[in-house]
Structures are given as structure tokens and as C-alpha cells.
Motif scaffolding. Structure first.
Motif, short mmCIF file in Angstrom:
data_model
loop_
_atom_site.label_atom_id
_atom_site.label_comp_id
_atom_site.label_asym_id
_atom_site.label_seq_id
_atom_site.Cartn_x
_atom_site.Cartn_y
_atom_site.Cartn_z
N THR A 230 0.81 -1.22 0.00
CA THR A 230 0.00 0.00 0.00
C THR A 230 0.84 1.27 0.00
O THR A 230 0.32 2.36 -0.27
N ALA B 131 -5.85 -0.79 6.32
CA ALA B 131 -5.30 -1.02 4.98
C ALA B 131 -3.86 -1.53 5.06
O ALA B 131 -3.48 -2.46 4.37
N CYS C 269 -5.17 -4.62 3.21
CA CYS C 269 -4.78 -4.57 1.80
C CYS C 269 -3.30 -4.83 1.59
O CYS C 269 -2.71 -4.42 0.59
N THR D 155 -4.32 5.55 0.79
CA THR D 155 -5.13 4.34 0.93
C THR D 155 -6.62 4.62 1.07
O THR D 155 -7.42 3.69 1.21
N SER E 209 -7.62 1.07 -1.71
CA SER E 209 -7.72 0.29 -0.47
C SER E 209 -9.04 0.56 0.23
O SER E 209 -9.71 -0.38 0.69
N ALA F 188 -11.83 -1.11 -1.66
CA ALA F 188 -11.82 -2.55 -1.42
C ALA F 188 -12.45 -2.88 -0.07
O ALA F 188 -13.28 -3.80 0.05
#
Length: 268
Positions: free
Chosen positions: A5, A136, A162, A189, A193, A196
Motif C-alpha cells: 500500500t 489497509a 490490503c 489508501t 484500499s 476494497a
């Protein structure tokens, strides 16, 4: 080793890009997120099934996180009562720094590895409950500390991160790792991220609520009737289920307060 990340964006000199090129670059990166989530479905399945079983036995679901991750947890938790009609204390989102951090960052809040467990004590978290850490990076001390203490006290633990591995994963019974790769804007992020994590949260809480019987067919039969749009939606649902006219359906809905109860009353 640099976490995924935090790796440098594959886009360079973005400060010199035209607006259209910036937008296309962001969109191209966003397109990769659902595919990364798809790869994590086996992990999400295990977490959702485990949480649902705990909640069927009277447990609650808690989210903890800092920054964007914490805000996403608060959002998901706050949307469960109006969508599924569950009590407001059944799904709880906690952000490092307290509710004030939802709108304004609180300095160093995420670096305190003892505070999450203190925050969770306000809700008397116990071994019936589940705790999901949102981070993340997979290394946030606030989240790591909370998960470790929770596990020590018999709480089911999971996470949505992530990056691969790390202390958050090590403290989780059911880790979910969604590897979306470097961000368009290096290290930001809140972008891929965050997207997600939001997608996984949608999948997780919706699946759990379905397993708890909060959905009938494909309808939100326990949703709260908090505005005219939702009353109309609920009325349409009662109409279709009972094959009655709009006015009768609306009267039943208003009288009984939910689609489920209105339909049950209408079929007696």
C-alpha cells in the motif's frame, strides 16, 4: 520492506497531467479493485460464516479502525439498523480518536495500542461477540492491540487489510487480505484500499444479515420506515406480497411498522 500500500504509484508527474488523464488513471486503477476482492472471497466466506454463527447465538459485531478504515466501519455499522431493522448496539463501529475523528483527524490516535480495548470496554464486549479490525496497512497499533486483547478474552477476531500478512493478520482468526496494489496517488489508501474495504464490508454485513433472517426473498423486510421513499418502497412490497391495493398495503404497513409484520398480519 515497503508495504504494497506504500509502494510508489506507477503514474508519474501526475501534477502535470490534464484533468481527463487524471480521471482516466484513477478509473483504470479502480477497475482492478473488484478483481482483487474476488480473489479474497474464500477468506470472506469463512469470516462471514463465523460471524453469522456467533450472532445467531446472541453475539454482536464490532469494527475498529483508524482514519479512512475506521470511518468505513462506522458507516457500515450505522447503516445496518435502518437497512435490516437490527438494534443500534448489535453492529458497532469504533474509530481511533472517538466520534470526533469521523470528521477531523485526531493526532496519534492510531498509534495507541491499548486504547481500542479501552474503547471496546464501554460496550462490555465479551466472548459471544466478534471483532473485525480494519487497517489497509495491516500494521495499525490501535487495531493490532484491540484484536490481541479481544482474542485473549475469547472474542472471535477477523480483519480486512490490503497487504499480505503482518501483525493484524497474526491477531485475527479469520483474516481477509485484499491486495489492490499501489495507489494512483502514492500511499493514499483512501482510494483503492478504501474502496476494497467498503466492498468487503458490504458483502460481509449483507451476508450476515441474510443468514440472520433479516431478508425475505430479495427484500429488506425489516427496514426502518424513516422517510416517505422507504414507506412507499415498503408499501409496494406489501402490495406485491399480499396482492392488495396501495391504500390497504400502506395502512397495514403504518399500523404494524414493518413489511414483515404487515405481511404476517395480512395473511392471518
Amino acid at each position: 520492506m515497503i508495504r504494497i500500500t506504500e509502494q510508489e504509484s506507477k503514474y508519474h508527474n501526475i501534477d502535470q497531467m490534464e484533468v481527463l488523464d487524471i480521471l482516466k488513471g484513477i478509473n483504470n486503477e479502480d477497475k482492478t479493485v473488484p478483481m482483487a476482492v474476488e480473489k479474497a472471497i474464500p477468506q470472506i466466506e469463512k469470516l462471514a460464516a463465523a460471524v453469522a454463527e456467533r450472532m445467531k447465538s446472541g453475539g454482536r459485531l464490532f469494527y475498529i479502525g483508524a482514519g479512512t478504515s475506521g470511518r468505513l466501519g462506522v458507516v457500515d455499522a450505522s447503516e445496518c439498523p435502518p437497512t435490516f431493522g437490527v438494534p443500534f448496539d448489535q453492529v458497532v463501529g469504533i474509530i481511533a480518536g472517538g466520534d470526533q475523528a469521523i470528521r477531523r483527524a485526531v493526532e496519534n490516535a492510531e498509534d495507541d495500542d491499548a486504547q481500542a480495548w479501552i474503547d471496546l470496554q464501554e460496550f462490555t464486549i465479551n466472548a459471544k461477540d466478534s471483532l473485525i479490525g480494519l487497517a489497509a496497512s495491516g500494521t495499525t497499533p490501535y487495531v493490532v492491540g484491540g484484536l490481541k486483547k479481544a482474542r485473549e478474552n475469547g472474542v472471535l477476531t477477523g480483519c480486512i487489510i490490503c497487504n499480505e500478512g503482518g501483525p493484524v493478520v497474526e491477531a485475527s482468526d479469520f483474516p481477509v487480505e485484499v491486495i489492490v496494489g499501489p495507489e494512483f496517488l502514492t500511499g493514499s489508501t483512501r482510494m483503492k484500499s478504501g474502496t476494497a474495504q467498503k466492498l468487503v464490508l458490504n458483502m460481509l454485513s449483507t451476508t450476515v444479515m441474510i443468514r440472520l433472517g433479516r431478508v425475505k426473498g430479495n427484500r429488506m423486510v425489516d427496514m426502518q420506515l424513516t422517510n416517505h421513499k422507504l414507506v412507499d418502497r415498503g408499501t409496494q412490497m406489501v402490495m406485491n406480497e399480499l396482492q392488495i391495493d396501495y391504500k390497504k398495503a400502506e395502512d397495514l404497513l403504518i399500523r404494524y411498522g414493518s413489511v414483515r409484520k404487515a405481511v404476517e398480519a395480512g395473511t392471518k
